[in-house]
Design an enzyme around this catalytic site. Structure first.
Site, PDB file in Angstrom:
ATOM      1  N   ASP A  95       0.950  -1.617   0.482  1.00  0.00           N
ATOM      2  CA  ASP A  95      -0.079  -0.339  -0.244  1.00  0.00           C
ATOM      3  C   ASP A  95       0.682   0.819   0.196  1.00  0.00           C
ATOM      4  O   ASP A  95       1.801   0.887   0.232  1.00  0.00           O
ATOM      5  CB  ASP A  95      -1.094  -0.020   1.224  1.00  0.00           C
ATOM      6  CG  ASP A  95      -1.936   1.146   1.090  1.00  0.00           C
ATOM      7  OD1 ASP A  95      -2.516   1.468  -0.198  1.00  0.00           O
ATOM      8  OD2 ASP A  95      -2.404   1.137   2.188  1.00  0.00           O
ATOM      9  N   ASP A 129      -0.056   4.812   1.096  1.00  0.00           N
ATOM     10  CA  ASP A 129      -0.421   5.579   2.686  1.00  0.00           C
ATOM     11  C   ASP A 129      -0.036   4.696   3.700  1.00  0.00           C
ATOM     12  O   ASP A 129      -0.987   3.700   4.241  1.00  0.00           O
ATOM     13  CB  ASP A 129      -1.951   6.955   2.153  1.00  0.00           C
ATOM     14  CG  ASP A 129      -2.132   7.134   1.694  1.00  0.00           C
ATOM     15  OD1 ASP A 129      -1.096   7.872   0.685  1.00  0.00           O
ATOM     16  OD2 ASP A 129      -3.104   6.814   0.338  1.00  0.00           O
TER      17      ASP A 129
END
Length: 192
Positions: free
Chosen positions: A18, A20
């Site tokens: 991922d 963020d």
């Protein structure tokens, strides 16, 4: 590491990350200096890498692109490209469902965002919207009719209702809300 875990580790073919608050701190943009080394070491072992994010491909920051992942799984899986920019998969939300969603937001008195494959637009610009969206997509334009010009892959709510907000029954069998911010949820296909 025990033998069973070592055996399983040798079978790994691809690793997804991922963006963020995993590879990159969303509020500051900080990326640990070790991250490029991790990608390099995975490549050396023949392991493919991918980015899996709720962000659109247009929101993948240059520092993440510089890692040269093999795949970009974006918009919560609704739009996927390989490292050459070739589309591997795409799943748009039905036009009628987008239109119903826009009507529902107006009935609820909330604002919305519409996300295409390579752009996103807001229904309006407010302080609440800016606080939620600008750390991810700074300076998005306002175009409440974006869905009339582009295929939509994901939508957003902007509101203060939080978890008390629910999609109408007519949409809840096709779409779901995924809260990602105190004042915003992603609206994505259930099958996504």
């Amino acid at each position: 590491m025990d033998a069973k875990l070592k055996y399983k580790a040798k079978k790994i073919k691809i690793v997804f990350f991922d963006i963020d608050d995993t590879l990159r701190t969303s509020k500051t943009g900080f990326i640990p200096a070790t991250i490029p080394t991790v990608f390099k070491q995975l490549r050396e072992k023949g392991i493919l890498t991918g980015i899996a994010s709720g962000r659109g491909i247009f929101g993948v920051v240059p520092e993440i692109r510089e890692l040269k992942p093999d795949f970009f799984v974006t918009l919560n899986g609704a739009y996927i490209e390989d490292k050459k920019g070739q589309v591997i998969y795409q799943h748009q939300i039905e036009k009628l469902d987008v239109e119903e969603y826009v009507s529902w937001t107006k009935e609820e008195g909330i604002e919305y965002g519409l996300v295409g494959s390579h752009d996103a637009k807001l229904s309006t610009r407010t302080e609440l919207i800016s606080e939620a969206i600008d750390p991810i997509y700074p300076n998005l334009d306002v175009d409440p009719d974006f869905h009339e010009k582009a295929d939509i892959y994901q939508m957003w709510t902007f509101e203060e209702k939080g978890d008390d907000l629910h999609l109408p029954e007519s949409l809840s069998d096709k779409l779901r809300m995924v809260r990602w911010h105190e004042h915003s949820s992603d609206i994505v296909p259930i099958s996504g």
